[in-house]
Design a protein around this motif. Structure first.
Motif, PDB file in Angstrom:
ATOM      1  N   GLU A 166       2.550   4.506   2.484  1.00  0.00           N
ATOM      2  CA  GLU A 166       2.489   5.638   1.572  1.00  0.00           C
ATOM      3  C   GLU A 166       3.362   6.387   1.684  1.00  0.00           C
ATOM      4  O   GLU A 166       4.209   6.798   2.844  1.00  0.00           O
ATOM      5  N   LYS A 167       4.013   6.869   0.625  1.00  0.00           N
ATOM      6  CA  LYS A 167       5.309   7.564   0.455  1.00  0.00           C
ATOM      7  C   LYS A 167       4.980   8.900  -0.235  1.00  0.00           C
ATOM      8  O   LYS A 167       4.085   8.833  -1.079  1.00  0.00           O
ATOM      9  N   LYS A 168       5.808   9.879  -0.099  1.00  0.00           N
ATOM     10  CA  LYS A 168       5.455  11.476  -0.777  1.00  0.00           C
ATOM     11  C   LYS A 168       7.000  12.148  -1.093  1.00  0.00           C
ATOM     12  O   LYS A 168       7.815  11.901  -0.105  1.00  0.00           O
ATOM     13  N   LYS A 169       6.859  12.560  -2.155  1.00  0.00           N
ATOM     14  CA  LYS A 169       7.936  13.424  -2.644  1.00  0.00           C
ATOM     15  C   LYS A 169       7.378  14.528  -3.146  1.00  0.00           C
ATOM     16  O   LYS A 169       6.984  14.485  -4.517  1.00  0.00           O
ATOM     17  N   GLY A 170       7.393  15.689  -2.662  1.00  0.00           N
ATOM     18  CA  GLY A 170       6.882  16.842  -3.292  1.00  0.00           C
ATOM     19  C   GLY A 170       5.202  16.678  -3.755  1.00  0.00           C
ATOM     20  O   GLY A 170       4.535  16.359  -2.697  1.00  0.00           O
ATOM     21  N   ARG A 171       4.837  16.952  -4.981  1.00  0.00           N
ATOM     22  CA  ARG A 171       3.534  16.705  -5.108  1.00  0.00           C
ATOM     23  C   ARG A 171       3.124  15.155  -5.776  1.00  0.00           C
ATOM     24  O   ARG A 171       2.091  14.780  -6.152  1.00  0.00           O
ATOM     25  N   ILE A 172       4.050  14.412  -5.648  1.00  0.00           N
ATOM     26  CA  ILE A 172       3.950  12.958  -5.960  1.00  0.00           C
ATOM     27  C   ILE A 172       3.766  11.997  -4.746  1.00  0.00           C
ATOM     28  O   ILE A 172       4.885  12.184  -3.864  1.00  0.00           O
ATOM     29  N   SER A 173       2.987  11.258  -4.754  1.00  0.00           N
ATOM     30  CA  SER A 173       2.782  10.294  -3.580  1.00  0.00           C
ATOM     31  C   SER A 173       2.379   8.884  -4.096  1.00  0.00           C
ATOM     32  O   SER A 173       2.145   8.687  -5.314  1.00  0.00           O
ATOM     33  N   ALA A 174       2.523   7.813  -3.337  1.00  0.00           N
ATOM     34  CA  ALA A 174       2.154   6.585  -3.793  1.00  0.00           C
ATOM     35  C   ALA A 174       1.968   5.810  -2.399  1.00  0.00           C
ATOM     36  O   ALA A 174       2.352   6.202  -1.297  1.00  0.00           O
ATOM     37  N   THR A 175       0.834   4.735  -2.801  1.00  0.00           N
ATOM     38  CA  THR A 175       0.187   4.027  -1.813  1.00  0.00           C
ATOM     39  C   THR A 175       0.490   2.592  -2.253  1.00  0.00           C
ATOM     40  O   THR A 175       0.635   2.393  -3.464  1.00  0.00           O
ATOM     41  N   LEU A 176       0.363   1.679  -1.334  1.00  0.00           N
ATOM     42  CA  LEU A 176       0.850   0.328  -1.619  1.00  0.00           C
ATOM     43  C   LEU A 176      -0.043  -0.615  -0.919  1.00  0.00           C
ATOM     44  O   LEU A 176      -0.502  -0.558   0.369  1.00  0.00           O
ATOM     45  N   ASN A 177      -0.597  -1.522  -1.638  1.00  0.00           N
ATOM     46  CA  ASN A 177      -1.709  -2.791  -1.200  1.00  0.00           C
ATOM     47  C   ASN A 177      -1.144  -4.218  -1.543  1.00  0.00           C
ATOM     48  O   ASN A 177      -1.188  -4.439  -2.549  1.00  0.00           O
ATOM     49  N   THR A 178      -0.235  -4.618  -0.615  1.00  0.00           N
ATOM     50  CA  THR A 178       0.310  -6.135  -0.959  1.00  0.00           C
ATOM     51  C   THR A 178      -0.401  -7.142  -0.865  1.00  0.00           C
ATOM     52  O   THR A 178      -0.485  -8.063  -1.678  1.00  0.00           O
ATOM     53  N   LYS A 179      -1.574  -6.950  -0.033  1.00  0.00           N
ATOM     54  CA  LYS A 179      -2.553  -7.902  -0.147  1.00  0.00           C
ATOM     55  C   LYS A 179      -3.264  -8.235  -1.302  1.00  0.00           C
ATOM     56  O   LYS A 179      -3.619  -9.320  -1.529  1.00  0.00           O
ATOM     57  N   GLU A 180      -3.790  -7.193  -1.828  1.00  0.00           N
ATOM     58  CA  GLU A 180      -4.558  -7.429  -3.287  1.00  0.00           C
ATOM     59  C   GLU A 180      -3.582  -7.193  -4.525  1.00  0.00           C
ATOM     60  O   GLU A 180      -3.991  -7.314  -5.480  1.00  0.00           O
ATOM     61  N   GLY A 181      -2.490  -6.670  -4.234  1.00  0.00           N
ATOM     62  CA  GLY A 181      -1.469  -6.693  -5.433  1.00  0.00           C
ATOM     63  C   GLY A 181      -1.742  -5.431  -6.184  1.00  0.00           C
ATOM     64  O   GLY A 181      -1.691  -5.394  -7.496  1.00  0.00           O
ATOM     65  N   TYR A 182      -1.830  -4.297  -5.525  1.00  0.00           N
ATOM     66  CA  TYR A 182      -1.812  -2.742  -6.240  1.00  0.00           C
ATOM     67  C   TYR A 182      -0.901  -1.838  -5.594  1.00  0.00           C
ATOM     68  O   TYR A 182      -0.898  -1.698  -4.431  1.00  0.00           O
ATOM     69  N   SER A 183      -0.536  -0.681  -6.613  1.00  0.00           N
ATOM     70  CA  SER A 183       0.077   0.310  -6.047  1.00  0.00           C
ATOM     71  C   SER A 183      -0.276   1.685  -6.972  1.00  0.00           C
ATOM     72  O   SER A 183      -0.805   1.481  -8.140  1.00  0.00           O
ATOM     73  N   TYR A 184      -0.765   2.816  -6.235  1.00  0.00           N
ATOM     74  CA  TYR A 184      -1.432   3.867  -6.802  1.00  0.00           C
ATOM     75  C   TYR A 184      -0.246   4.847  -7.016  1.00  0.00           C
ATOM     76  O   TYR A 184       0.407   5.275  -5.786  1.00  0.00           O
ATOM     77  N   LEU A 185       0.150   5.550  -7.978  1.00  0.00           N
ATOM     78  CA  LEU A 185       0.858   6.647  -8.049  1.00  0.00           C
ATOM     79  C   LEU A 185      -0.073   8.048  -8.231  1.00  0.00           C
ATOM     80  O   LEU A 185      -0.596   7.969  -9.261  1.00  0.00           O
ATOM     81  N   TYR A 186       0.149   8.995  -7.366  1.00  0.00           N
ATOM     82  CA  TYR A 186      -0.660  10.319  -7.501  1.00  0.00           C
ATOM     83  C   TYR A 186       0.300  11.186  -7.787  1.00  0.00           C
ATOM     84  O   TYR A 186       1.308  11.558  -7.252  1.00  0.00           O
ATOM     85  N   ILE A 187      -0.329  12.345  -8.685  1.00  0.00           N
ATOM     86  CA  ILE A 187       0.579  13.623  -8.827  1.00  0.00           C
ATOM     87  C   ILE A 187      -0.473  14.648  -8.695  1.00  0.00           C
ATOM     88  O   ILE A 187      -1.409  14.588  -9.224  1.00  0.00           O
ATOM     89  N   LYS A 188      -0.307  15.510  -7.895  1.00  0.00           N
ATOM     90  CA  LYS A 188      -1.257  16.833  -7.654  1.00  0.00           C
ATOM     91  C   LYS A 188      -0.697  17.723  -8.307  1.00  0.00           C
ATOM     92  O   LYS A 188       0.599  18.013  -8.206  1.00  0.00           O
TER      93      LYS A 188
END
Lengths: 114, 114
Positions: free
Chosen positions: B56-78
Motif C-alpha cells: 500500500e502506498k500513499k502520496k497526499g490524497r492519493i493511495s494505491a494497493t496491490l494484489n499480485t496473486k489475483e492481478g489487480y491494483s486499486y488507485l484511490y483519490i480522497k
C-alpha cells in the motif's frame, strides 16, 4: 529544468514527408525508451536504448521508423514516408543505470499527418 | 504480451468526492506495477511503483494497493479536487521483460467538476 525534454512539441506534416523528433534524457540516465500513444490507448513501447546501443525494437516499429542514440546522450526518432496512421503522441522516457524501477517521461511530440 | 485492463475508461466526479480506479493485469511473472498521472500538455508523472503483494502506498490524497496473486491494483483519490483531473495510467512490468519496458493500460480519464 533537468527533466526529459522533447522537440518539437507539435509537428504537422503532409503524408509522404519525413519527420524527425529529438529526445534529451535526464543527464546520466543510460536507458532511453520511445513509446507511442494513439487516441484512446495507453502508450505502446517502440524501442529501447542502453547507452548508444539499440537493444530492443517492437514489431510496431516498421521499416519506415528508425531511431538512433549517438554517443549515448540524446536520441532521434525518424519516420520516413509518413502515413496518416502515424499520427500519434510520441513519448520519450529515460531511467538511470542500476536496478531502478522509475521511468521519467518527457512531454511528448504530437504528430499530425494530413 | 501483457493484457492490461483499466476501469472505468472515464469518470466524472464532483469536487470533494472520493473515487477509485482498477488496473487488472496477468498475475503470472509479475515484477512491478507503475501508476502514472498524465495531465494534458504535460509529461506523465510517476505516482507509485509497487512490487510486493499487499503493498500500500500513499502520496497526499492519493493511495494505491496491490494484489499480485489475483492481478489487480486499486488507485484511490480522497476528496477529489479539480487539479486531480487527468488520465491515470497503470503499467505492469513482467519479470524477464527486457530492460524494464512498460505495458500500459488504456487509462482512466478523471474529470473533477468544481
Amino acid at each position: 529544468d533537468t527533466g526529459v525534454s522533447q522537440n518539437p512539441r507539435h509537428k504537422i506534416t503532409k503524408r509522404g514527408q519525413n519527420v524527425t523528433f529529438r529526445c534529451d534524457p535526464i543527464s546520466e540516465h543510460n536507458r532511453l525508451y520511445w513509446y507511442r500513444q494513439t487516441l484512446g490507448q495507453g502508450p505502446e513501447f517502440l524501442t529501447y536504448f542502453q547507452n548508444e546501443a539499440q537493444l530492443e525494437k517492437s514489431r510496431l516499429l516498421s521499416d519506415r521508423f528508425s531511431a538512433e542514440r549517438p554517443k549515448g546522450s540524446f536520441s532521434t526518432l525518424e519516420i520516413q514516408r509518413t502515413e496518416q496512421g502515424d499520427s500519434a503522441m510520441y513519448l520519450c522516457a529515460s531511467s538511470p543505470r542500476g536496478e531502478s524501477y522509475e521511468q521519467y517521461f518527457g512531454p511528448g511530440t504530437r504528430l499530425t499527418v494530413t | 504480451i501483457l493484457n492490461v485492463e483499466q476501469s472505468p475508461q472515464s469518470l466524472h466526479v464532483q469536487e470533494g468526492d472520493s473515487t477509485n480506479f482498477t488496473c487488472s493485469f496477468p498475475s503470472s511473472n509479475f515484477y512491478a506495477l507503475h501508476w502514472y498521472r498524465w495531465e494534458t500538455a504535460k509529461s506523465p508523472e510517476a505516482l507509485f511503483v509497487m512490487t510486493l503483494n499487499g503493498d500500500e502506498k500513499k502520496k497526499g490524497r492519493i493511495s494505491a494497493t496491490l494484489n499480485t496473486k489475483e492481478g489487480y491494483s486499486y488507485l484511490y483519490i480522497k476528496g477529489s479536487q479539480p487539479e486531480d483531473s487527468a488520465t491515470y495510467l497503470c503499467a505492469p512490468r513482467a519479470g524477464g521483460t527486457s530492460y524494464g519496458k512498460l505495458t500500459f493500460g488504456q487509462g482512466t480519464i478523471l474529470t473533477v467538476h468544481p
